[in-house]
Design an enzyme around this catalytic site. Structure first.
Site, PDB file in Angstrom:
ATOM      1  N   HIS A 164      61.875  64.753  -8.965  1.00  0.00           N
ATOM      2  CA  HIS A 164      63.266  64.627  -9.458  1.00  0.00           C
ATOM      3  C   HIS A 164      63.837  63.242  -9.176  1.00  0.00           C
ATOM      4  O   HIS A 164      65.054  63.092  -9.044  1.00  0.00           O
ATOM      5  CB  HIS A 164      64.188  65.680  -8.833  1.00  0.00           C
ATOM      6  N   SER A 284      68.214  35.821 -17.627  1.00  0.00           N
ATOM      7  CA  SER A 284      69.345  36.201 -18.473  1.00  0.00           C
ATOM      8  C   SER A 284      70.009  34.929 -18.975  1.00  0.00           C
ATOM      9  O   SER A 284      70.064  33.917 -18.274  1.00  0.00           O
ATOM     10  CB  SER A 284      70.334  37.020 -17.651  1.00  0.00           C
ATOM     11  N   LYS A 290      69.504  36.687 -12.563  1.00  0.00           N
ATOM     12  CA  LYS A 290      68.689  37.811 -13.035  1.00  0.00           C
ATOM     13  C   LYS A 290      67.201  37.500 -13.114  1.00  0.00           C
ATOM     14  O   LYS A 290      66.801  36.376 -13.402  1.00  0.00           O
ATOM     15  CB  LYS A 290      69.156  38.267 -14.432  1.00  0.00           C
ATOM     16  N   TYR A 324      41.920  62.660 -53.448  1.00  0.00           N
ATOM     17  CA  TYR A 324      42.639  61.424 -53.128  1.00  0.00           C
ATOM     18  C   TYR A 324      43.994  61.399 -53.818  1.00  0.00           C
ATOM     19  O   TYR A 324      44.140  61.749 -54.980  1.00  0.00           O
ATOM     20  CB  TYR A 324      41.821  60.195 -53.567  1.00  0.00           C
ATOM     21  N   LYS A 332      47.130  53.199 -43.619  1.00  0.00           N
ATOM     22  CA  LYS A 332      46.729  52.007 -42.883  1.00  0.00           C
ATOM     23  C   LYS A 332      47.891  51.364 -42.144  1.00  0.00           C
ATOM     24  O   LYS A 332      47.715  50.793 -41.064  1.00  0.00           O
ATOM     25  CB  LYS A 332      46.081  51.012 -43.846  1.00  0.00           C
TER      26      LYS A 332
HETATM   27  N1  ARG Z   1      43.872  50.666 -51.935  1.00  0.00           N
HETATM   28  C1  ARG Z   1      43.500  52.043 -51.953  1.00  0.00           C
HETATM   29  C2  ARG Z   1      43.824  52.710 -50.629  1.00  0.00           C
HETATM   30  O1  ARG Z   1      44.025  52.016 -49.713  1.00  0.00           O
HETATM   31  C3  ARG Z   1      42.055  52.183 -52.238  1.00  0.00           C
HETATM   32  C4  ARG Z   1      41.733  53.451 -52.945  1.00  0.00           C
HETATM   33  C5  ARG Z   1      42.346  53.395 -54.261  1.00  0.00           C
HETATM   34  N2  ARG Z   1      41.942  54.503 -55.082  1.00  0.00           N
HETATM   35  C6  ARG Z   1      42.580  54.803 -56.224  1.00  0.00           C
HETATM   36  N3  ARG Z   1      42.132  55.804 -56.858  1.00  0.00           N
HETATM   37  N4  ARG Z   1      43.635  54.149 -56.610  1.00  0.00           N
HETATM   38  O2  ARG Z   1      43.876  53.910 -50.521  1.00  0.00           O
END
Ligand code: ARG
Length: 471
Positions: A164, A284, A290, A324, A332
Protein backbone atom coordinates in the site's frame (compact mmCIF):
# COMPACT_ATOMS: atom_id res chain seq x y z
CA UNK A 1 -0.96 6.09 -70.46
CA UNK A 2 -4.04 6.85 -68.44
CA UNK A 3 -7.70 7.47 -69.01
CA UNK A 4 -8.75 6.44 -72.43
CA UNK A 5 -5.26 5.42 -73.60
CA UNK A 6 -6.52 1.92 -74.10
CA UNK A 7 -3.54 0.49 -72.21
CA UNK A 8 -4.88 0.63 -68.69
CA UNK A 9 -3.65 2.65 -65.70
CA UNK A 10 0.06 2.98 -64.99
CA UNK A 11 -0.13 0.77 -61.90
CA UNK A 12 1.42 -2.69 -62.12
CA UNK A 13 -2.03 -4.07 -61.45
CA UNK A 14 -3.61 -1.50 -63.77
CA UNK A 15 -4.62 -3.70 -66.69
CA UNK A 16 -8.31 -3.63 -65.88
CA UNK A 17 -8.37 0.12 -65.12
CA UNK A 18 -8.70 3.02 -67.54
CA UNK A 19 -8.58 5.90 -65.07
CA UNK A 20 -5.58 6.96 -63.05
CA UNK A 21 -5.86 6.82 -59.27
CA UNK A 22 -7.02 9.92 -57.43
CA UNK A 23 -3.96 11.45 -55.72
CA UNK A 24 -5.90 11.61 -52.48
CA UNK A 25 -6.76 7.93 -52.70
CA UNK A 26 -3.15 7.20 -53.55
CA UNK A 27 -2.13 8.81 -50.26
CA UNK A 28 -4.74 6.91 -48.28
CA UNK A 29 -3.93 3.63 -49.96
CA UNK A 30 -0.13 3.71 -49.94
CA UNK A 31 1.69 1.91 -47.17
CA UNK A 32 5.14 2.73 -48.53
CA UNK A 33 5.60 5.69 -46.14
CA UNK A 34 5.78 3.18 -43.30
CA UNK A 35 6.25 -0.32 -44.72
CA UNK A 36 9.59 0.55 -46.33
CA UNK A 37 11.15 -0.82 -43.12
CA UNK A 38 10.07 -4.26 -44.33
CA UNK A 39 12.54 -4.07 -47.24
CA UNK A 40 15.20 -6.44 -45.83
CA UNK A 41 12.55 -9.01 -44.94
CA UNK A 42 10.77 -8.68 -48.25
CA UNK A 43 14.07 -9.21 -50.09
CA UNK A 44 14.91 -12.26 -47.99
CA UNK A 45 11.46 -13.72 -48.64
CA UNK A 46 11.79 -13.10 -52.39
CA UNK A 47 15.17 -14.82 -52.51
CA UNK A 48 13.75 -17.92 -50.86
CA UNK A 49 10.70 -17.81 -53.12
CA UNK A 50 12.79 -17.55 -56.29
CA UNK A 51 15.05 -20.42 -55.25
CA UNK A 52 11.99 -22.53 -54.55
CA UNK A 53 10.45 -21.66 -57.94
CA UNK A 54 13.65 -22.83 -59.66
CA UNK A 55 13.64 -25.93 -57.46
CA UNK A 56 10.22 -26.97 -58.76
CA UNK A 57 11.12 -26.09 -62.34
CA UNK A 58 8.97 -22.97 -62.68
CA UNK A 59 12.06 -20.79 -63.25
CA UNK A 60 15.18 -21.82 -65.11
CA UNK A 61 18.47 -21.61 -63.27
CA UNK A 62 19.37 -18.64 -65.45
CA UNK A 63 16.20 -16.79 -64.61
CA UNK A 64 16.70 -17.56 -60.94
CA UNK A 65 20.26 -16.25 -60.98
CA UNK A 66 19.36 -13.10 -62.88
CA UNK A 67 16.63 -12.31 -60.36
CA UNK A 68 18.81 -13.16 -57.37
CA UNK A 69 21.60 -10.91 -58.64
CA UNK A 70 19.20 -8.05 -59.17
CA UNK A 71 17.77 -8.59 -55.68
CA UNK A 72 21.28 -8.23 -54.26
CA UNK A 73 21.61 -4.91 -56.05
CA UNK A 74 18.23 -3.74 -54.75
CA UNK A 75 19.31 -4.71 -51.24
CA UNK A 76 22.49 -2.70 -51.66
CA UNK A 77 20.57 0.35 -52.88
CA UNK A 78 18.17 0.15 -49.94
CA UNK A 79 21.05 -0.17 -47.51
CA UNK A 80 23.05 2.67 -49.05
CA UNK A 81 20.00 4.91 -49.17
CA UNK A 82 20.07 5.36 -52.94
CA UNK A 83 16.78 3.49 -53.47
CA UNK A 84 14.04 5.86 -54.68
CA UNK A 85 10.86 5.69 -52.67
CA UNK A 86 7.70 6.75 -54.41
CA UNK A 87 4.08 6.86 -53.35
CA UNK A 88 3.31 5.59 -56.83
CA UNK A 89 4.72 2.19 -55.88
CA UNK A 90 1.96 1.83 -53.29
CA UNK A 91 3.85 -0.53 -51.01
CA UNK A 92 7.24 -2.06 -50.35
CA UNK A 93 6.44 -5.19 -52.34
CA UNK A 94 5.72 -3.29 -55.54
CA UNK A 95 8.57 -0.86 -54.97
CA UNK A 96 11.03 -3.74 -54.86
CA UNK A 97 9.48 -5.51 -57.82
CA UNK A 98 9.54 -2.27 -59.82
CA UNK A 99 13.24 -1.73 -59.15
CA UNK A 100 14.02 -5.41 -59.69
CA UNK A 101 12.46 -5.21 -63.13
CA UNK A 102 14.31 -1.99 -63.96
CA UNK A 103 17.56 -3.81 -63.19
CA UNK A 104 16.83 -7.31 -64.51
CA UNK A 105 14.38 -6.51 -67.31
CA UNK A 106 11.14 -8.35 -67.88
CA UNK A 107 12.42 -11.47 -66.14
CA UNK A 108 12.08 -9.48 -62.88
CA UNK A 109 8.33 -9.79 -63.26
CA UNK A 110 8.67 -13.54 -62.76
CA UNK A 111 9.41 -13.04 -59.08
CA UNK A 112 5.71 -12.77 -58.39
CA UNK A 113 4.84 -16.13 -59.95
CA UNK A 114 2.92 -18.28 -57.49
CA UNK A 115 2.72 -15.52 -54.95
CA UNK A 116 0.33 -12.78 -53.91
CA UNK A 117 1.08 -9.67 -51.92
CA UNK A 118 -1.23 -11.17 -49.33
CA UNK A 119 1.01 -14.10 -48.47
CA UNK A 120 4.08 -11.98 -49.17
CA UNK A 121 3.20 -9.35 -46.58
CA UNK A 122 2.21 -12.03 -44.08
CA UNK A 123 5.68 -13.52 -44.49
CA UNK A 124 7.41 -10.16 -44.21
CA UNK A 125 5.59 -9.48 -41.00
CA UNK A 126 6.56 -12.83 -39.49
CA UNK A 127 10.21 -12.21 -40.36
CA UNK A 128 10.05 -8.67 -39.03
CA UNK A 129 8.49 -9.77 -35.77
CA UNK A 130 11.05 -12.50 -35.27
CA UNK A 131 13.81 -9.93 -35.60
CA UNK A 132 12.01 -7.54 -33.28
CA UNK A 133 11.60 -10.26 -30.68
CA UNK A 134 15.24 -11.24 -30.77
CA UNK A 135 16.27 -7.59 -30.31
CA UNK A 136 13.95 -7.29 -27.31
CA UNK A 137 15.29 -10.51 -25.83
CA UNK A 138 18.87 -9.30 -26.14
CA UNK A 139 17.99 -6.06 -24.39
CA UNK A 140 15.93 -7.80 -21.73
CA UNK A 141 18.90 -10.02 -20.97
CA UNK A 142 21.10 -6.97 -20.66
CA UNK A 143 18.72 -5.22 -18.27
CA UNK A 144 18.44 -8.37 -16.18
CA UNK A 145 22.23 -8.51 -15.95
CA UNK A 146 22.37 -4.89 -14.81
CA UNK A 147 19.70 -5.52 -12.16
CA UNK A 148 21.53 -8.61 -10.99
CA UNK A 149 24.75 -6.60 -10.71
CA UNK A 150 22.99 -4.03 -8.51
CA UNK A 151 21.41 -6.86 -6.50
CA UNK A 152 24.83 -8.45 -5.85
CA UNK A 153 26.07 -5.11 -4.61
CA UNK A 154 22.96 -4.58 -2.52
CA UNK A 155 22.94 -7.97 -0.84
CA UNK A 156 23.65 -6.44 2.61
CA UNK A 157 21.70 -3.23 2.16
CA UNK A 158 18.60 -3.03 4.34
CA UNK A 159 15.61 -1.48 2.64
CA UNK A 160 12.03 -0.83 3.69
CA UNK A 161 9.63 -3.16 1.88
CA UNK A 162 6.21 -1.73 1.09
CA UNK A 163 2.60 -2.71 0.77
CA UNK A 164 0.00 0.00 0.00
CA UNK A 165 3.08 2.22 -0.38
CA UNK A 166 3.29 2.08 3.44
CA UNK A 167 6.43 0.64 4.97
CA UNK A 168 5.59 -2.97 5.72
CA UNK A 169 8.60 -5.19 6.52
CA UNK A 170 12.33 -4.72 6.27
CA UNK A 171 13.95 -6.45 3.32
CA UNK A 172 17.29 -6.59 1.56
CA UNK A 173 17.69 -4.32 -1.45
CA UNK A 174 18.80 -7.40 -3.41
CA UNK A 175 15.45 -9.05 -2.65
CA UNK A 176 13.61 -6.11 -4.19
CA UNK A 177 15.80 -5.96 -7.31
CA UNK A 178 15.64 -9.72 -7.83
CA UNK A 179 11.86 -9.51 -8.07
CA UNK A 180 12.38 -7.56 -11.29
CA UNK A 181 14.95 -10.03 -12.61
CA UNK A 182 12.36 -12.81 -12.36
CA UNK A 183 9.57 -10.63 -13.76
CA UNK A 184 11.74 -9.82 -16.76
CA UNK A 185 12.62 -13.49 -17.15
CA UNK A 186 8.93 -14.19 -17.76
CA UNK A 187 8.81 -11.35 -20.28
CA UNK A 188 11.77 -12.96 -22.05
CA UNK A 189 10.07 -16.37 -21.98
CA UNK A 190 6.88 -14.98 -23.46
CA UNK A 191 8.89 -13.69 -26.40
CA UNK A 192 10.59 -17.08 -26.70
CA UNK A 193 7.25 -18.85 -26.92
CA UNK A 194 6.17 -16.33 -29.55
CA UNK A 195 9.06 -17.53 -31.73
CA UNK A 196 8.11 -21.17 -31.16
CA UNK A 197 4.57 -20.63 -32.37
CA UNK A 198 5.42 -18.64 -35.51
CA UNK A 199 4.79 -20.10 -38.96
CA UNK A 200 5.55 -19.59 -42.63
CA UNK A 201 2.63 -18.28 -44.72
CA UNK A 202 4.12 -18.10 -48.25
CA UNK A 203 2.47 -20.37 -50.81
CA UNK A 204 -1.01 -19.36 -49.71
CA UNK A 205 -1.33 -16.98 -52.65
CA UNK A 206 -4.20 -14.54 -52.36
CA UNK A 207 -6.38 -16.90 -50.31
CA UNK A 208 -6.90 -20.09 -52.27
CA UNK A 209 -3.40 -21.44 -52.75
CA UNK A 210 -1.55 -21.20 -56.08
CA UNK A 211 -1.42 -23.16 -59.32
CA UNK A 212 2.05 -24.52 -58.64
CA UNK A 213 3.25 -27.32 -56.40
CA UNK A 214 5.02 -24.82 -54.11
CA UNK A 215 7.63 -26.43 -51.92
CA UNK A 216 6.55 -24.55 -48.83
CA UNK A 217 8.63 -26.70 -46.48
CA UNK A 218 11.78 -25.73 -48.37
CA UNK A 219 10.95 -22.03 -48.09
CA UNK A 220 10.14 -22.51 -44.41
CA UNK A 221 13.38 -24.26 -43.64
CA UNK A 222 15.45 -21.77 -45.64
CA UNK A 223 13.85 -18.96 -43.65
CA UNK A 224 14.18 -20.75 -40.32
CA UNK A 225 10.53 -21.61 -39.64
CA UNK A 226 9.59 -24.90 -38.06
CA UNK A 227 6.03 -24.79 -39.31
CA UNK A 228 4.06 -23.76 -42.39
CA UNK A 229 0.56 -22.35 -42.24
CA UNK A 230 -1.79 -25.24 -42.96
CA UNK A 231 -4.63 -23.29 -44.51
CA UNK A 232 -4.19 -20.61 -47.14
CA UNK A 233 -7.00 -18.40 -45.85
CA UNK A 234 -5.72 -18.58 -42.31
CA UNK A 235 -2.23 -17.78 -43.61
CA UNK A 236 -3.23 -14.50 -45.26
CA UNK A 237 -6.01 -13.35 -42.93
CA UNK A 238 -4.61 -14.00 -39.47
CA UNK A 239 -2.74 -11.45 -37.46
CA UNK A 240 -2.93 -13.16 -34.09
CA UNK A 241 0.86 -13.45 -34.16
CA UNK A 242 1.12 -9.66 -34.37
CA UNK A 243 -1.50 -9.25 -31.66
CA UNK A 244 0.32 -11.72 -29.45
CA UNK A 245 3.58 -9.90 -30.05
CA UNK A 246 1.96 -6.64 -28.98
CA UNK A 247 0.56 -8.37 -25.89
CA UNK A 248 3.99 -9.73 -24.97
CA UNK A 249 5.49 -6.29 -25.50
CA UNK A 250 2.74 -4.67 -23.44
CA UNK A 251 3.38 -7.14 -20.63
CA UNK A 252 7.05 -6.26 -20.74
CA UNK A 253 6.11 -2.57 -20.79
CA UNK A 254 4.08 -3.10 -17.62
CA UNK A 255 7.12 -4.54 -15.90
CA UNK A 256 9.27 -1.63 -17.07
CA UNK A 257 6.72 0.94 -15.99
CA UNK A 258 6.61 -0.47 -12.46
CA UNK A 259 10.39 -0.44 -12.24
CA UNK A 260 10.37 3.09 -13.64
CA UNK A 261 7.93 4.12 -10.93
CA UNK A 262 10.24 2.70 -8.26
CA UNK A 263 13.05 4.83 -9.69
CA UNK A 264 10.86 7.91 -9.53
CA UNK A 265 9.99 7.18 -5.90
CA UNK A 266 13.47 6.17 -4.74
CA UNK A 267 15.10 9.24 -6.24
CA UNK A 268 12.52 11.68 -4.84
CA UNK A 269 13.53 13.95 -1.96
CA UNK A 270 10.83 12.29 0.13
CA UNK A 271 12.38 8.82 -0.20
CA UNK A 272 15.97 9.66 -1.13
CA UNK A 273 16.97 5.98 -1.23
CA UNK A 274 18.94 6.46 -4.44
CA UNK A 275 20.10 9.01 -6.99
CA UNK A 276 20.21 8.91 -10.77
CA UNK A 277 23.35 10.17 -12.44
CA UNK A 278 23.15 13.71 -13.80
CA UNK A 279 23.39 12.31 -17.30
CA UNK A 280 19.98 10.71 -16.74
CA UNK A 281 18.32 13.65 -14.97
CA UNK A 282 16.74 16.70 -16.48
CA UNK A 283 16.47 20.25 -15.15
CA UNK A 284 13.62 22.71 -14.99
CA UNK A 285 13.42 25.80 -17.19
CA UNK A 286 12.25 27.86 -14.22
CA UNK A 287 13.29 26.11 -10.99
CA UNK A 288 17.09 26.04 -10.86
CA UNK A 289 17.23 23.47 -8.07
CA UNK A 290 15.27 20.74 -9.90
CA UNK A 291 16.68 17.37 -10.92
CA UNK A 292 13.91 15.41 -12.54
CA UNK A 293 13.78 11.66 -13.23
CA UNK A 294 12.31 12.33 -16.68
CA UNK A 295 13.75 9.17 -18.24
CA UNK A 296 11.92 6.97 -15.78
CA UNK A 297 8.75 9.03 -16.11
CA UNK A 298 8.83 8.65 -19.89
CA UNK A 299 9.33 4.89 -19.74
CA UNK A 300 6.35 4.82 -17.38
CA UNK A 301 4.32 6.84 -19.90
CA UNK A 302 5.38 4.88 -22.96
CA UNK A 303 3.65 1.84 -21.54
CA UNK A 304 0.40 3.62 -22.34
CA UNK A 305 1.47 3.38 -25.98
CA UNK A 306 2.21 -0.35 -25.72
CA UNK A 307 -1.26 -0.98 -24.33
CA UNK A 308 -2.91 1.38 -26.81
CA UNK A 309 -1.28 -0.33 -29.79
CA UNK A 310 -2.38 -3.74 -28.51
CA UNK A 311 -5.91 -2.43 -28.24
CA UNK A 312 -5.62 -0.68 -31.60
CA UNK A 313 -4.70 -3.80 -33.51
CA UNK A 314 -7.41 -5.76 -31.71
CA UNK A 315 -9.97 -3.22 -32.88
CA UNK A 316 -8.66 -3.40 -36.46
CA UNK A 317 -8.97 -7.20 -36.45
CA UNK A 318 -12.30 -7.47 -34.71
CA UNK A 319 -15.04 -8.70 -37.00
CA UNK A 320 -12.92 -8.78 -40.20
CA UNK A 321 -14.24 -11.40 -42.61
CA UNK A 322 -11.77 -13.86 -44.11
CA UNK A 323 -9.55 -13.61 -45.96
CA UNK A 324 -7.38 -10.55 -46.66
CA UNK A 325 -8.93 -7.13 -46.07
CA UNK A 326 -7.09 -3.89 -46.64
CA UNK A 327 -7.58 -3.04 -42.97
CA UNK A 328 -4.75 -5.49 -42.37
CA UNK A 329 -2.33 -3.07 -43.98
CA UNK A 330 -2.61 -0.94 -40.85
CA UNK A 331 -1.36 -3.74 -38.57
CA UNK A 332 2.18 -2.56 -39.23
CA UNK A 333 1.66 0.85 -37.68
CA UNK A 334 1.03 -0.75 -34.29
CA UNK A 335 3.81 -3.27 -34.59
CA UNK A 336 6.50 -0.87 -35.84
CA UNK A 337 5.78 1.68 -33.13
CA UNK A 338 5.98 -0.90 -30.41
CA UNK A 339 9.23 -2.41 -31.61
CA UNK A 340 11.01 0.92 -31.68
CA UNK A 341 9.65 2.14 -28.36
CA UNK A 342 10.30 -1.11 -26.52
CA UNK A 343 13.93 -1.23 -27.65
CA UNK A 344 14.35 2.36 -26.50
CA UNK A 345 12.71 1.72 -23.12
CA UNK A 346 14.75 -1.43 -22.47
CA UNK A 347 18.03 0.33 -23.26
CA UNK A 348 17.04 3.36 -21.19
CA UNK A 349 16.08 1.28 -18.18
CA UNK A 350 19.36 -0.64 -18.32
CA UNK A 351 21.27 2.65 -18.37
CA UNK A 352 19.24 4.16 -15.53
CA UNK A 353 19.33 1.11 -13.28
CA UNK A 354 23.06 0.72 -13.92
CA UNK A 355 23.60 4.38 -13.04
CA UNK A 356 21.64 4.33 -9.77
CA UNK A 357 23.62 4.97 -6.65
CA UNK A 358 21.85 3.83 -3.50
CA UNK A 359 21.86 5.54 -0.10
CA UNK A 360 21.98 2.59 2.34
CA UNK A 361 21.87 4.71 5.52
CA UNK A 362 18.73 6.53 4.43
CA UNK A 363 17.01 3.29 3.41
CA UNK A 364 17.96 1.60 6.64
CA UNK A 365 16.69 4.53 8.74
CA UNK A 366 13.38 4.35 6.86
CA UNK A 367 13.10 0.63 7.59
CA UNK A 368 14.02 1.20 11.24
CA UNK A 369 11.73 4.13 11.89
CA UNK A 370 8.50 2.57 10.74
CA UNK A 371 7.83 -0.26 13.22
CA UNK A 372 8.28 -2.68 10.36
CA UNK A 373 9.32 -5.33 12.92
CA UNK A 374 5.75 -5.40 14.32
CA UNK A 375 4.86 -8.74 12.73
CA UNK A 376 8.01 -10.24 14.21
CA UNK A 377 7.08 -8.95 17.68
CA UNK A 378 3.74 -10.73 17.23
CA UNK A 379 5.49 -13.93 16.09
CA UNK A 380 7.75 -13.72 19.14
CA UNK A 381 4.65 -13.70 21.41
CA UNK A 382 3.19 -16.58 19.41
CA UNK A 383 6.33 -18.57 20.16
CA UNK A 384 5.64 -17.93 23.83
CA UNK A 385 2.20 -19.47 23.48
CA UNK A 386 -0.21 -16.69 22.46
CA UNK A 387 -2.65 -17.21 19.57
CA UNK A 388 -1.52 -15.06 16.61
CA UNK A 389 -4.60 -12.83 16.67
CA UNK A 390 -3.98 -11.91 20.32
CA UNK A 391 -0.27 -11.41 19.67
CA UNK A 392 -1.12 -9.14 16.71
CA UNK A 393 -3.28 -6.98 18.99
CA UNK A 394 -0.60 -6.63 21.66
CA UNK A 395 2.07 -5.74 19.10
CA UNK A 396 -0.36 -3.18 17.68
CA UNK A 397 -0.94 -1.63 21.12
CA UNK A 398 2.81 -1.36 21.59
CA UNK A 399 3.21 0.37 18.20
CA UNK A 400 0.40 2.80 19.06
CA UNK A 401 2.06 3.75 22.33
CA UNK A 402 5.57 4.12 20.92
CA UNK A 403 4.41 5.95 17.80
CA UNK A 404 2.48 8.46 19.90
CA UNK A 405 5.73 9.21 21.73
CA UNK A 406 7.93 9.04 18.63
CA UNK A 407 10.06 6.22 20.03
CA UNK A 408 11.39 3.16 18.20
CA UNK A 409 10.75 -0.47 19.29
CA UNK A 410 14.21 -0.76 20.82
CA UNK A 411 13.40 2.08 23.18
CA UNK A 412 10.54 0.27 24.99
CA UNK A 413 11.32 -0.49 28.66
CA UNK A 414 10.67 -3.91 30.15
CA UNK A 415 8.05 -2.47 32.49
CA UNK A 416 5.90 -0.95 29.80
CA UNK A 417 6.24 -4.16 27.81
CA UNK A 418 5.10 -6.41 30.64
CA UNK A 419 2.09 -4.17 31.26
CA UNK A 420 0.95 -5.17 27.75
CA UNK A 421 1.81 -8.85 28.24
CA UNK A 422 3.66 -10.73 30.96
CA UNK A 423 5.21 -12.88 28.23
CA UNK A 424 7.74 -10.20 27.20
CA UNK A 425 11.33 -10.84 28.27
CA UNK A 426 14.84 -9.67 27.33
CA UNK A 427 14.61 -11.70 24.11
CA UNK A 428 12.41 -8.88 22.78
CA UNK A 429 15.44 -6.63 22.20
CA UNK A 430 17.00 -9.22 19.92
CA UNK A 431 13.72 -9.74 18.10
CA UNK A 432 13.38 -6.09 17.04
CA UNK A 433 16.84 -5.85 15.49
CA UNK A 434 16.44 -5.39 11.74
CA UNK A 435 19.18 -7.89 10.87
CA UNK A 436 17.41 -10.54 12.94
CA UNK A 437 14.01 -9.75 11.45
CA UNK A 438 15.43 -10.14 7.97
CA UNK A 439 17.44 -13.26 8.80
CA UNK A 440 14.26 -14.91 10.09
CA UNK A 441 12.58 -14.73 6.64
CA UNK A 442 14.32 -17.88 5.54
CA UNK A 443 11.53 -19.50 3.56
CA UNK A 444 12.60 -20.12 -0.06
CA UNK A 445 12.13 -16.88 -1.98
CA UNK A 446 12.23 -14.87 1.26
CA UNK A 447 14.45 -11.94 2.11
CA UNK A 448 16.90 -13.61 4.55
CA UNK A 449 20.52 -13.41 3.44
CA UNK A 450 20.53 -17.18 2.83
CA UNK A 451 17.32 -17.12 0.77
CA UNK A 452 18.59 -14.13 -1.17
CA UNK A 453 21.89 -15.89 -1.81
CA UNK A 454 19.89 -18.77 -3.26
CA UNK A 455 17.85 -16.36 -5.40
CA UNK A 456 21.04 -14.75 -6.66
CA UNK A 457 22.34 -18.17 -7.61
CA UNK A 458 19.10 -19.00 -9.44
CA UNK A 459 19.17 -15.64 -11.21
CA UNK A 460 22.71 -16.28 -12.44
CA UNK A 461 21.53 -19.66 -13.76
CA UNK A 462 18.64 -17.93 -15.51
CA UNK A 463 21.02 -15.57 -17.28
CA UNK A 464 23.18 -18.50 -18.34
CA UNK A 465 20.09 -20.24 -19.69
CA UNK A 466 19.13 -17.15 -21.70
CA UNK A 467 22.67 -16.80 -23.01
CA UNK A 468 22.82 -20.36 -24.20
CA UNK A 469 19.34 -20.11 -25.75
CA UNK A 470 20.51 -17.04 -27.65
CA UNK A 471 23.51 -19.06 -28.89
N1 ARG B 1 0.43 -3.22 -48.63
C1 ARG B 1 -0.40 -4.34 -48.33
C2 ARG B 1 -0.44 -4.60 -46.84
O1 ARG B 1 0.39 -4.11 -46.18
C3 ARG B 1 0.09 -5.54 -49.03
C4 ARG B 1 -1.00 -6.50 -49.36
C5 ARG B 1 -1.87 -5.86 -50.33
N2 ARG B 1 -2.86 -6.77 -50.84
C6 ARG B 1 -3.92 -6.34 -51.53
N3 ARG B 1 -4.72 -7.24 -51.93
N4 ARG B 1 -4.15 -5.08 -51.73
O2 ARG B 1 -1.30 -5.29 -46.34
Amino acid sequence: MGAGSGEGSSKPWGGRFEEEQSPLFERLNASIPFDHVLAPYDLKGSQAHVRMLAGIGVLTENERDTILEALVQVAREVEEGSFTWSLKDEDIHMAIERRLTEIAGAVGGMVHTGRSRNDQVALDLQLYLRDAVSGHQRRLRNLMGVLLGQAEEGRDVIFPGYTHLQRAQPILLAHHLLAYVFMLERDWDRFASWVKSSWMPLGAGALAGVNYPSDRKKVASELGFERVALNAMDAVASRDAAFEYLADAANCGLTLSRLAEELVLWTSQEFNFAALPESWSSGSSIMPQKRNPSGAELVRAKTAGFLARLQGLGVVLKGLPLAYDNDLQEDKLYVFGTREELDLCLDAMAAMVGGLSFHPEVARAAAEGSYSQATDVADYLVEKGLPFREAHRISGRLVAKLAAEGRPFADAGMEELTVLSPLFDEGYYEVVKLERVIAAKRSPGGTSPSSVAEQLRIARDVLNRLDSAAG
